[in-house]
Design a protein around this motif. Structure first.
Motif, PDB file in Angstrom:
ATOM      1  N   LEU A  21       1.598  -1.274  -0.258  1.00 17.35           N
ATOM      2  CA  LEU A  21       0.058  -0.336   0.053  1.00 17.35           C
ATOM      3  C   LEU A  21       0.822   1.262   0.095  1.00 17.35           C
ATOM      4  O   LEU A  21       0.671   2.980  -0.931  1.00 17.35           O
ATOM      5  CB  LEU A  21      -0.824   0.016   1.621  1.00 17.35           C
ATOM      6  CG  LEU A  21      -2.405  -0.575   1.716  1.00 17.35           C
ATOM      7  CD1 LEU A  21      -3.167  -1.067   2.629  1.00 17.35           C
ATOM      8  CD2 LEU A  21      -3.048  -1.200  -0.341  1.00 17.35           C
ATOM      9  N   THR A  22       1.780   0.947   0.681  1.00 18.64           N
ATOM     10  CA  THR A  22       3.200   2.414   0.623  1.00 18.64           C
ATOM     11  C   THR A  22       4.679   2.652   0.910  1.00 18.64           C
ATOM     12  O   THR A  22       4.259   0.478   1.244  1.00 18.64           O
ATOM     13  CB  THR A  22       2.580   3.622   1.984  1.00 18.64           C
ATOM     14  OG1 THR A  22       3.405   4.284   1.641  1.00 18.64           O
ATOM     15  CG2 THR A  22       2.576   2.160   3.582  1.00 18.64           C
ATOM     16  N   GLU A  23       4.681   2.694   0.505  1.00 19.11           N
ATOM     17  CA  GLU A  23       6.701   2.770   0.802  1.00 19.11           C
ATOM     18  C   GLU A  23       6.489   3.352   1.770  1.00 19.11           C
ATOM     19  O   GLU A  23       8.111   3.553   2.196  1.00 19.11           O
ATOM     20  CB  GLU A  23       7.327   3.381  -0.424  1.00 19.11           C
ATOM     21  CG  GLU A  23       7.483   2.532  -1.887  1.00 19.11           C
ATOM     22  CD  GLU A  23       7.904   2.900  -2.506  1.00 19.11           C
ATOM     23  OE1 GLU A  23       7.504   2.669  -4.158  1.00 19.11           O
ATOM     24  OE2 GLU A  23       8.117   4.594  -2.778  1.00 19.11           O
ATOM     25  N   LYS A  24       6.286   4.144   2.584  1.00 16.72           N
ATOM     26  CA  LYS A  24       6.077   5.747   3.879  1.00 16.72           C
ATOM     27  C   LYS A  24       6.142   4.441   4.894  1.00 16.72           C
ATOM     28  O   LYS A  24       5.317   3.957   5.056  1.00 16.72           O
ATOM     29  CB  LYS A  24       4.861   6.323   3.560  1.00 16.72           C
ATOM     30  CG  LYS A  24       5.225   7.300   2.344  1.00 16.72           C
ATOM     31  CD  LYS A  24       4.528   8.226   2.383  1.00 16.72           C
ATOM     32  CE  LYS A  24       4.121   9.260   0.851  1.00 16.72           C
ATOM     33  NZ  LYS A  24       3.676   9.779   1.478  1.00 16.72           N
ATOM     34  N   CYS A  25       7.108   5.153   5.993  1.00 13.67           N
ATOM     35  CA  CYS A  25       7.177   4.737   7.811  1.00 13.67           C
ATOM     36  C   CYS A  25       7.641   5.370   8.473  1.00 13.67           C
ATOM     37  O   CYS A  25       8.618   6.004   7.968  1.00 13.67           O
ATOM     38  CB  CYS A  25       7.545   3.458   7.374  1.00 13.67           C
ATOM     39  SG  CYS A  25       7.476   2.487   9.137  1.00 13.67           S
ATOM     40  N   PRO A  26       7.092   6.075   9.716  1.00 15.40           N
ATOM     41  CA  PRO A  26       7.618   6.724  10.358  1.00 15.40           C
ATOM     42  C   PRO A  26       8.793   6.521  10.926  1.00 15.40           C
ATOM     43  O   PRO A  26       9.340   7.356  11.764  1.00 15.40           O
ATOM     44  CB  PRO A  26       6.195   6.996  10.923  1.00 15.40           C
ATOM     45  CG  PRO A  26       5.430   6.295  10.920  1.00 15.40           C
ATOM     46  CD  PRO A  26       5.653   4.948   9.933  1.00 15.40           C
ATOM     47  N   LEU A  27       8.917   4.993  10.820  1.00  9.01           N
ATOM     48  CA  LEU A  27       9.477   4.352  12.412  1.00  9.01           C
ATOM     49  C   LEU A  27      11.212   3.867  10.751  1.00  9.01           C
ATOM     50  O   LEU A  27      11.348   4.572   9.902  1.00  9.01           O
ATOM     51  CB  LEU A  27       9.278   3.471  12.201  1.00  9.01           C
ATOM     52  CG  LEU A  27       7.927   3.385  12.886  1.00  9.01           C
ATOM     53  CD1 LEU A  27       8.053   2.115  13.305  1.00  9.01           C
ATOM     54  CD2 LEU A  27       7.618   4.576  13.650  1.00  9.01           C
ATOM     55  N   ASN A  28      12.155   3.727  12.101  1.00  8.61           N
ATOM     56  CA  ASN A  28      13.606   3.343  11.130  1.00  8.61           C
ATOM     57  C   ASN A  28      14.568   2.442  11.825  1.00  8.61           C
ATOM     58  O   ASN A  28      15.023   3.101  12.709  1.00  8.61           O
ATOM     59  CB  ASN A  28      14.484   5.032  11.970  1.00  8.61           C
ATOM     60  CG  ASN A  28      16.200   4.811  10.590  1.00  8.61           C
ATOM     61  OD1 ASN A  28      15.968   4.260  10.020  1.00  8.61           O
ATOM     62  ND2 ASN A  28      17.313   5.653  11.585  1.00  8.61           N
ATOM     63  N   CYS A  29      13.599   1.562  11.701  1.00  8.93           N
ATOM     64  CA  CYS A  29      14.487   0.151  12.313  1.00  8.93           C
ATOM     65  C   CYS A  29      15.522  -0.625  11.608  1.00  8.93           C
ATOM     66  O   CYS A  29      15.402  -0.407  11.190  1.00  8.93           O
ATOM     67  CB  CYS A  29      13.246  -1.170  11.914  1.00  8.93           C
ATOM     68  SG  CYS A  29      11.680  -0.618  12.070  1.00  8.93           S
ATOM     69  N   PRO A  30      16.298  -0.644  12.329  1.00  8.75           N
ATOM     70  CA  PRO A  30      17.182  -1.141  12.468  1.00  8.75           C
ATOM     71  C   PRO A  30      17.572  -2.635  11.381  1.00  8.75           C
ATOM     72  O   PRO A  30      18.044  -2.882  10.865  1.00  8.75           O
ATOM     73  CB  PRO A  30      18.779  -0.970  13.371  1.00  8.75           C
ATOM     74  CG  PRO A  30      18.072  -0.107  14.089  1.00  8.75           C
ATOM     75  CD  PRO A  30      16.375  -0.592  14.050  1.00  8.75           C
ATOM     76  N   GLN A  31      17.109  -3.142  11.390  1.00 11.64           N
ATOM     77  CA  GLN A  31      16.654  -4.686  10.988  1.00 11.64           C
ATOM     78  C   GLN A  31      16.287  -4.044   9.386  1.00 11.64           C
ATOM     79  O   GLN A  31      16.047  -5.110   8.849  1.00 11.64           O
ATOM     80  CB  GLN A  31      15.971  -5.036  11.134  1.00 11.64           C
ATOM     81  CG  GLN A  31      14.041  -4.817  11.486  1.00 11.64           C
ATOM     82  CD  GLN A  31      13.361  -6.330  12.121  1.00 11.64           C
ATOM     83  OE1 GLN A  31      14.036  -6.918  13.292  1.00 11.64           O
ATOM     84  NE2 GLN A  31      12.878  -6.087  11.484  1.00 11.64           N
ATOM     85  N   CYS A  32      15.281  -3.069   9.444  1.00 10.56           N
ATOM     86  CA  CYS A  32      15.013  -3.091   8.031  1.00 10.56           C
ATOM     87  C   CYS A  32      15.584  -3.762   6.364  1.00 10.56           C
ATOM     88  O   CYS A  32      16.474  -3.220   6.568  1.00 10.56           O
ATOM     89  CB  CYS A  32      13.645  -1.689   7.855  1.00 10.56           C
ATOM     90  SG  CYS A  32      13.080  -0.711   6.758  1.00 10.56           S
TER      91      CYS A  32
END
Length: 296
Positions: A21-32
């Protein structure tokens, strides 16, 4: 019955359709593992078109993914469209923005949330995943309103010793199941905080000793984990990498991929054609070597 076509290395129809649905994310996960750092959203029109196509060809299950699904601008419209329909929908979320979908989740019988959290304590969780407060808030609210849900837990070297504590915590919050996932290759083509075989052995012992072991599951894509942690015998058909075989993904532009982790794009313009006649999908199926989840 969704027959498996051995000669074509796929099920007759997709078992699952994933919607990015989206490429956006408000987080910043080290594992991403998401290297796009994009800003695109799927249009509501593209979602509707492909949802209807999935329903019309006989698919029964869809999965909403991101980015962060609840950060998607049209998430309420999407969930309202799905609610009460013939397709069963799951979505994984950090818990960010869970409040805005609570009323719908209270009344639905075909939309199922999965909360992603990697540890029982913030300091351990933050080694691999952002958004601990959002996740805990989601667990609290889902328990408060008696909304069924499960938990996704990504196994890392840094959180293996906390797994028993995580299990105790989430089951006290009334989670129905915990699904173990293997870490994926990240943006730098490496696996962040990867497991050792010693870690895998610890996990196996934790599961064997756990009073909730019947509620612990392993991501279907990971044959290695299913064998090592659950002792399951893996049949030759129906397990392991699902990309293009049981699963198809619709990206934010409405293009078709074997799964969300693959950058391969079909030349087809409909979901049905991508699944049944796409030369790119057929070539991918013939040369598939396994899932990027099987990495230990």
């Amino acid at each position: 019955m969704n027959k498996y076509l051995k000669s074509e290395l796929r099920t007759k129809i997709p078992e699952y359709v994933y919607f990015i649905l989206t490429e956006k994310c408000p987080l910043n996960c080290p594992q991403c593992y998401n290297s796009s750092n994009g800003s695109k959203d799927m249009s509501f029109e593209i979602f509707i078109e492909n949802y209807n196509q999935a329903r019309d060809i006989g698919t029964k299950k869809i999965v909403l993914i991101g980015g962060e699904v609840l950060y998607y601008k049209d998430i309420i419209k999407v969930l309202e469209y799905i609610n009460g329909g013939s397709l069963y929908c799951t979505f994984a979320t950090s818990g960010y923005g869970i409040e805005k979908v609570l009323d719908l989740l209270k009344k639905t019988n075909n939309i199922y949330p999965i909360i992603s959290i990697n540890a029982s304590e913030r300091k351990i969780n933050e080694l691999t995943r952002d958004g601990y407060n959002y996740s805990i808030r989601a667990l609290e609210l889902l328990k408060k309103y008696n909304i069924p849900y499960s938990v996704n837990w990504v196994a890392h070297h840094s959180n293996v010793d906390d797994f028993s504590n995580l299990l105790k915590m989430v089951f006290e919050y009334n989670a129905e199941n915990v699904v173990i996932l293997q870490a994926k290759y990240g943006c730098n083509s490496e696996i962040f905080d990867n497991l050792t075989m010693e870690d895998v052995n610890k996990l196996r012992k934790t599961i064997l000793d756990c009073p909730y072991k019947d509620k612990i599951m392993v991501d279907r894509c990971s044959n290695f984990f299913r064998q090592e942690l659950l002792g399951q015998k893996i049949p030759t058909v129906g397990t392991g990498c699902c990309a293009g075989e049981f699963v198809i993904a619709v990206n934010v532009d409405g293009k078709y991929q074997p799964c969300q982790h693959m950058s391969i794009i079909s030349e087809s313009t409909t979901l049905k054609d991508a699944w049944q006649v796409s030369e790119i999908f057929n070539e991918f199926r013939k040369n598939k070597r396994g899932c990027i989840a099987d990495i230990v």
